[in-house]
Write a protein that holds these residues in place. Structure first.
Motif, PDB file in Angstrom:
ATOM      1  N   THR A  54     -10.499  -9.519   1.016  1.00 12.34           N
ATOM      2  CA  THR A  54      -9.334  -8.713   0.651  1.00 12.34           C
ATOM      3  C   THR A  54      -9.792  -7.335   0.172  1.00 12.34           C
ATOM      4  O   THR A  54     -10.680  -7.236  -0.679  1.00 12.34           O
ATOM      5  N   ILE A  55      -9.213  -6.298   0.747  1.00 12.40           N
ATOM      6  CA  ILE A  55      -9.436  -4.927   0.273  1.00 12.40           C
ATOM      7  C   ILE A  55      -8.197  -4.500  -0.499  1.00 12.40           C
ATOM      8  O   ILE A  55      -7.093  -4.428   0.044  1.00 12.40           O
ATOM      9  N   VAL A  56      -8.358  -4.233  -1.778  1.00 14.68           N
ATOM     10  CA  VAL A  56      -7.261  -3.850  -2.651  1.00 14.68           C
ATOM     11  C   VAL A  56      -7.114  -2.330  -2.653  1.00 14.68           C
ATOM     12  O   VAL A  56      -8.109  -1.594  -2.735  1.00 14.68           O
ATOM     13  N   VAL A  57      -5.883  -1.867  -2.558  1.00 20.54           N
ATOM     14  CA  VAL A  57      -5.557  -0.448  -2.618  1.00 20.54           C
ATOM     15  C   VAL A  57      -4.691  -0.215  -3.850  1.00 20.54           C
ATOM     16  O   VAL A  57      -3.663  -0.880  -4.013  1.00 20.54           O
ATOM     17  N   GLY A  58      -5.091   0.710  -4.703  1.00 21.09           N
ATOM     18  CA  GLY A  58      -4.337   0.988  -5.925  1.00 21.09           C
ATOM     19  C   GLY A  58      -3.181   1.924  -5.705  1.00 21.09           C
ATOM     20  O   GLY A  58      -2.831   2.715  -6.590  1.00 21.09           O
ATOM     21  N   GLY A  59      -2.560   1.882  -4.538  1.00 26.81           N
ATOM     22  CA  GLY A  59      -1.425   2.731  -4.204  1.00 26.81           C
ATOM     23  C   GLY A  59      -0.538   2.018  -3.216  1.00 26.81           C
ATOM     24  O   GLY A  59      -0.872   0.940  -2.719  1.00 26.81           O
ATOM     25  N   ARG A  82     -14.339 -12.142  10.608  1.00 24.62           N
ATOM     26  CA  ARG A  82     -13.414 -12.925   9.794  1.00 24.62           C
ATOM     27  C   ARG A  82     -12.229 -12.038   9.438  1.00 24.62           C
ATOM     28  O   ARG A  82     -12.262 -10.825   9.611  1.00 24.62           O
ATOM     29  N   GLU A  83     -11.175 -12.641   8.920  1.00 25.68           N
ATOM     30  CA  GLU A  83      -9.976 -11.898   8.567  1.00 25.68           C
ATOM     31  C   GLU A  83     -10.238 -11.014   7.343  1.00 25.68           C
ATOM     32  O   GLU A  83     -10.837 -11.452   6.356  1.00 25.68           O
ATOM     33  N   VAL A  84      -9.779  -9.762   7.413  1.00 24.54           N
ATOM     34  CA  VAL A  84      -9.856  -8.837   6.287  1.00 24.54           C
ATOM     35  C   VAL A  84      -8.440  -8.342   6.007  1.00 24.54           C
ATOM     36  O   VAL A  84      -7.789  -7.765   6.883  1.00 24.54           O
ATOM     37  N   ILE A  85      -7.970  -8.594   4.796  1.00 21.27           N
ATOM     38  CA  ILE A  85      -6.596  -8.313   4.405  1.00 21.27           C
ATOM     39  C   ILE A  85      -6.553  -7.080   3.510  1.00 21.27           C
ATOM     40  O   ILE A  85      -7.421  -6.895   2.651  1.00 21.27           O
ATOM     41  N   VAL A  86      -5.536  -6.235   3.682  1.00 22.24           N
ATOM     42  CA  VAL A  86      -5.287  -5.117   2.767  1.00 22.24           C
ATOM     43  C   VAL A  86      -4.155  -5.512   1.837  1.00 22.24           C
ATOM     44  O   VAL A  86      -3.079  -5.929   2.284  1.00 22.24           O
ATOM     45  N   GLU A  87      -4.383  -5.410   0.543  1.00 24.53           N
ATOM     46  CA  GLU A  87      -3.380  -5.755  -0.469  1.00 24.53           C
ATOM     47  C   GLU A  87      -3.108  -4.540  -1.345  1.00 24.53           C
ATOM     48  O   GLU A  87      -4.041  -3.977  -1.939  1.00 24.53           O
ATOM     49  N   ASN A  88      -1.853  -4.125  -1.434  1.00 19.60           N
ATOM     50  CA  ASN A  88      -1.467  -2.956  -2.221  1.00 19.60           C
ATOM     51  C   ASN A  88      -1.060  -3.364  -3.624  1.00 19.60           C
ATOM     52  O   ASN A  88      -0.221  -4.258  -3.803  1.00 19.60           O
ATOM     53  N   LYS A  89      -1.662  -2.715  -4.621  1.00 22.73           N
ATOM     54  CA  LYS A  89      -1.331  -2.932  -6.024  1.00 22.73           C
ATOM     55  C   LYS A  89      -1.172  -1.567  -6.691  1.00 22.73           C
ATOM     56  O   LYS A  89      -2.053  -1.102  -7.413  1.00 22.73           O
ATOM     57  N   PRO A  90      -0.043  -0.888  -6.439  1.00 17.78           N
ATOM     58  CA  PRO A  90       0.126   0.478  -6.950  1.00 17.78           C
ATOM     59  C   PRO A  90       0.462   0.506  -8.436  1.00 17.78           C
ATOM     60  O   PRO A  90       0.844  -0.508  -9.028  1.00 17.78           O
ATOM     61  N   GLY A  91       0.333   1.705  -9.019  1.00 17.43           N
ATOM     62  CA  GLY A  91       0.742   1.933 -10.393  1.00 17.43           C
ATOM     63  C   GLY A  91      -0.376   2.393 -11.288  1.00 17.43           C
ATOM     64  O   GLY A  91      -1.558   2.122 -11.044  1.00 17.43           O
TER      65      GLY A  91
END
Length: 346
Positions: A54-59, A82-91
C-alpha cells in the motif's frame, strides 16, 4: 536539448489515463514488465507472499501527489509482481497519512509517497510534532523533482508585474495552501513577506479544493505544485505568472522565475520520494529502492511523470536519500526558527 512543453492533447491524454487508473481498480500487477535491459536482477522474496503493498498519500485523490503515487504504484506492481494499492489519507497538511505510515509495521508493505511538505515542513510546524521528520521514517528513494508555480484566477492580473504592484497597493495578499506547514503555505508567507504586505493564509485539505476556490476568486493566488495545475491552465480557468525555482523550468520556459523579479527568497525545489516506517530492515529498504529505481527507469513511467511535470531524479541508495532528507530538515528547521511566530500566525 531544447526546452519542451506539453501539448494540450498530450496533457488531456495523460490526465484521462491517470484518472482511468485511479477509478478502474484494475489489477496492474498482472501486466508483464521487465527492468531495463542489461540491469542486474531485482531482489525477490523480501516481502510476505501474496500480500499487497500500500502506498499512502497524505492528500486527496486527483491531486499532484496522488498522480505521482499512481504512476509509481503501477511501476512497482510490475517489478514486484504483486498488487500495489494507493490509499488516500488527506488532512493536516499531509501529516495524517504520514503519521499512519510512521506507525505502520516495518515489513515494507506500507509506504508513503512523501514530499517536502509531509516529510519536512508540516511536522516542523506542529507542537507537539506528530512524528520526527528524520527518525520517523526509513527513506527508500527519491522519485523526482518538481516546481511550484504562482497562479491567479483567469480574470486576475495579466502579468507578474501587475500582480506584484496590485498586491503592494492593497497591502494584503491572500494565498491558498494545502495545509499548515505545506510548501504552498511557506512560499505564500515568504511572498507576502518579500512584498512587505500582510499575508492571509487560507489552508485547504488538498490542492483540488484550494484550486477550485482560487478559480472562484476567493483568494488572490497560490504557489501550487506544477503537476496540479495543468488542467486549469489548459481550460484557461487559471493563469500562471511565474515559477518559484532557482532557474526557469523546461516545462514552462516562458514563465519568469520570482528570482528574476527580485524575490529570491521565494524559491523552492520541490521533490517526491518514497518512505517506509522507521526501523524497516536495511535489506528490505535496499530491495524496495532497487524496485523503485527499476520502475522509474521503465519507459512506461516517463510520459505520465512528464505529464505531471515531474523530472525523474533517482537516488543512489537509501542511505544517500536519507542524507538528503536530513539536509532538507536541517535547512527548513532553521527557516522555521527564523520566521518564528509570524509564520504560524499567517
Amino acid at each position: 536539448m531544447q526546452p519542451t512543453t506539453l501539448s494540450l492533447s498530450r496533457r488531456h491524454w495523460l490526465r484521462h489515463s491517470l484518472a482511468g487508473l485511479a477509478a478502474s481498480g484494475s489489477p496492474w500487477w498482472l501486466a508483464t514488465a521487465q527492468a531495463s535491459p542489461g540491469a542486474a536482477p531485482l531482489p525477490q522474496n523480501f516481502l510476505q507472499p501474496h500480500k499487497a503493498v500500500t502506498i499512502v498519500v497524505g492528500g486527496p485523490a486527483g491531486g499532484a501527489t496522488d498522480g505521482v503515487a499512481r504512476v509509481v504504484a503501477q511501476g512497482l506492481s510490475q517489478t514486484l509482481q504483486r498488487e500495489v494499492i494507493v490509499e488516500n489519507k488527506p488532512g493536516a497538511g499531509g501529516t495524517i497519512g504520514s503519521k499512519y505510515v510512521s506507525q505502520a509495521r516495518n515489513d515494507g508493505h506500507t509506504l508513503l509517497l512523501g514530499h517536502i511538505g509531509t516529510n519536512v515542513l508540516s511536522p516542523l510546524m506542529q507542537t507537539p510534532r506528530p512524528y520526527d521528520p528524520v527518525q520517523g521514517f526509513t527513506p527508500i528513494g527519491q522519485i523526482g523533482n518538481t516546481a511550484s508555480v504562482l497562479v491567479v484566477p483567469a480574470n486576475g492580473p495579466a502579468t507578474l508585474e501587475q500582480a506584484l504592484a496590485q498586491w503592494k497597493r492593497k497591502g494584503q495578499l491572500s494565498y491558498a495552501s494545502t495545509g499548515l506547514g505545506s510548501g504552498p503555505h511557506f512560499l505564500g508567507h515568504l511572498l507576502a513577506q518579500a512584498l512587505g504586505t500582510q499575508g492571509l493564509h487560507v489552508p485547504y485539505r488538498g490542492s483540488p479544493f484550494a484550486l477550485q476556490d482560487l478559480v472562484g476568486g476567493r483568494v488572490d493566488c497560490m504557489l501550487a505544485t506544477a503537476g496540479a495545475i495543468g488542467a486549469y491552465l489548459d481550460s484557461k480557468k487559471l493563469r500562471a505568472l511565474a515559477i518559484a525555482s532557482q532557474a526557469r523550468s523546461r516545462f514552462y520556459p516562458q514563465l519568469p522565475t520570482l528570482r528574476e523579479a527580485g524575490l529570491a527568497s521565494v524559491a523552492n525545489e520541490g521533490w517526491f520520494g518514497l518512505f517506509a516506517s522507521a526501523q524497516t530492515p536495511l535489506p528490505v529498504a535496499q530491495a524496495l529502492h532497487a524496485h523503485l529505481n527499476a520502475a522509474l527507469q521503465a519507459p512506461q513511467a516517463a510520459a505520465p511523470l512528464e505529464g505531471l511535470v515531474v523530472e525523474v531524479a533517482t537516488s543512489a541508495s537509501p542511505s544517500d536519500y536519507a542524507r538528503f532528507i536530513q539536509g532538507e530538515a536541517t535547512h527548513w528547521s532553521q527557516v522555521v526558527t527564523q520566521l518564528g511566530a509570524a509564520l504560524k500566525a499567517t
